[in-house]
Design an enzyme around this catalytic site. Structure first.
Site, short mmCIF file in Angstrom:
data_model
loop_
_atom_site.label_atom_id
_atom_site.label_comp_id
_atom_site.label_asym_id
_atom_site.label_seq_id
_atom_site.Cartn_x
_atom_site.Cartn_y
_atom_site.Cartn_z
N CYS A 261 0.75 -1.25 -0.05
CA CYS A 261 0.03 0.22 0.11
C CYS A 261 0.87 1.26 0.00
O CYS A 261 0.74 2.04 -0.80
CB CYS A 261 -0.95 0.03 1.17
SG CYS A 261 -0.26 0.09 2.69
N HIS A 309 -2.55 1.41 6.88
CA HIS A 309 -3.13 1.21 5.32
C HIS A 309 -3.07 2.73 4.70
O HIS A 309 -3.58 3.68 5.75
CB HIS A 309 -4.32 0.47 5.22
CG HIS A 309 -4.40 0.00 3.83
ND1 HIS A 309 -3.87 -0.83 3.23
CD2 HIS A 309 -5.25 0.46 2.95
CE1 HIS A 309 -4.62 -1.09 2.04
NE2 HIS A 309 -5.21 -0.04 1.86
N HIS A 321 -5.75 1.91 -4.00
CA HIS A 321 -5.16 1.36 -3.06
C HIS A 321 -4.52 -0.07 -3.55
O HIS A 321 -5.19 -0.70 -4.48
CB HIS A 321 -5.59 1.51 -1.66
CG HIS A 321 -6.88 0.28 -1.60
ND1 HIS A 321 -7.05 -0.36 -0.34
CD2 HIS A 321 -7.91 -0.05 -2.42
CE1 HIS A 321 -8.13 -1.05 -0.38
NE2 HIS A 321 -8.52 -1.14 -1.56
#
Length: 346
Positions: A261, A309, A321
């Site tokens: 990520c 994240h 993402h």
């Protein structure tokens, strides 16, 4: 009488062994389905597996960010150590030149009638002797004093560099050990997730990996709006992220063909000429915080309380993402995960 008892004991022992063997065979028959109806392991509930797998992915991603941070620090320590070693080599050359000059002075003095005690001390192979003899250098002539002073300075600087290099070696060793710990945690979590997923049918695994925003992925309207509503560098980062849709998630990867990520975010902004830190918990402090109500395409959006994240906002409540190993880079709604904050880097 004693022999009779021994015979009975052997018989009893043999009967026990045969009974145990029979029980083992019966158990094996039950487990394999022979000799009767077997009891297969119950099929896990998909919702429960999904929850457990997502938890494992979250824990693995948090460990991945720790790994990324440790790797960044290890690489920095390696660069500092290399620079120190290069500088130490240059200082050693200068030290040798200074010692050669001092030797020339000593040779001239010897020809003139003996070697000054200060010079004998400073020409010693013992660096500590050099430094301890500083007071004696005061008795040398101006030319000799200058030469001794240069050697003394070079020795001090060289020793300081060696000390700094030892510190960096210790730091590098510690970082590498930390890397291995985080790597073990990540691989353990991902292995556990794969084992859980292997108990599902192919259809259930496909459903578990779902969640991509297919409507927005196939639509160009949101993408075009994102590219026109942002500044040029943010637009370039968004464009890069769109170009990477479908790329696999690989922990620790920063592109160009696979990402985690924070690696995707770093690579997207690198393509726009903006340098970002490697980890989520550093990226959130890399720009100005913005509330969710004021998000613009290109802003970084973060999730979970541990800031484990990150994605790139593209407008209309959506982001791009790299989710986890079960899904590729994709467009998804912000509400897919608990929102933790946002940062505008340009």
């Amino acid at each position: 009488m004693a022999a009779h008892r021994r015979i009975r004991q052997r018989t009893a022992g043999g009967a026990t062994a045969r009974a145990a063997a029979a029980l083992a065979l019966a158990g094996a028959a039950t487990a394999t389905g022979f000799g009767g109806t077997g009891h297969a392991e119950p099929q896990p509930a998909p919702d429960r597996v999904k929850a457990e797998v997502h938890q494992l992915y979250r824990e693995a991603e948090a460990a991945t960010e720790e790994y990324n941070g440790a790797k960044e620090k290890a690489e920095s320590a390696q660069r500092r150590l290399r620079d120190l070693q290069d500088e130490a080599a240059r200082r050693k050359d200068r030290l040798n030149s200074a010692r050669d000059a001092l030797g020339s002075v000593a040779a001239a003095q010897y020809r003139d009638g003996g070697l000054d005690p200060a010079l004998r001390l400073f020409l010693s192979e013992d660096p500590d002797g050099y430094l301890d003899g500083a007071a004696l250098a005061e008795r040398a002539g101006s030319r000799r004093q200058a030469a001794v002073g240069r050697v003394r300075t070079q020795l001090r600087e060289t020793e300081q560099l060696r000390g700094a290099a030892r510190v960096e070696v210790n730091a590098l060793t510690s970082r590498r050990a930390e890397l291995e710990r985080h790597k073990k945690t990540v691989t353990t979590k991902l292995t556990a997730a794969r084992r859980l997923l292997s108990r599902l049918t192919p259809g259930q695994r496909a459903a578990l990996a779902g969640g991509a925003d297919r409507a927005s992925r196939s639509s160009t309207a949101i993408r075009d709006a994102a590219l026109t509503a942002s500044g040029p560098r943010a637009a370039e980062a968004v464009s890069y992220a769109y170009a990477k849709l479908g790329s696999p998630y690989v922990w620790g990867a920063t592109g160009p063909n696979a990402f985690d990520c924070s690696g995707l975010v770093q690579a997207a902004y690198r393509s726009a000429g903006v340098s970002l830190p490697r980890t989520t918990y550093a990226q959130i402090d890399a720009g100005r915080r913005v509330p969710r109500s004021e998000l613009r395409p290109g802003d970084l959006v973060f999730f979970y309380s541990g800031i484990s994240h990150v994605g790139i906002y593209v407008g209309d409540g959506r982001m791009i993402h790299a989710p986890n190993p079960s899904a590729p880079v994709r467009v998804a709604p912000l509400d897919e995960m608990p929102f933790a904050g946002a940062t505008r880097v340009v």
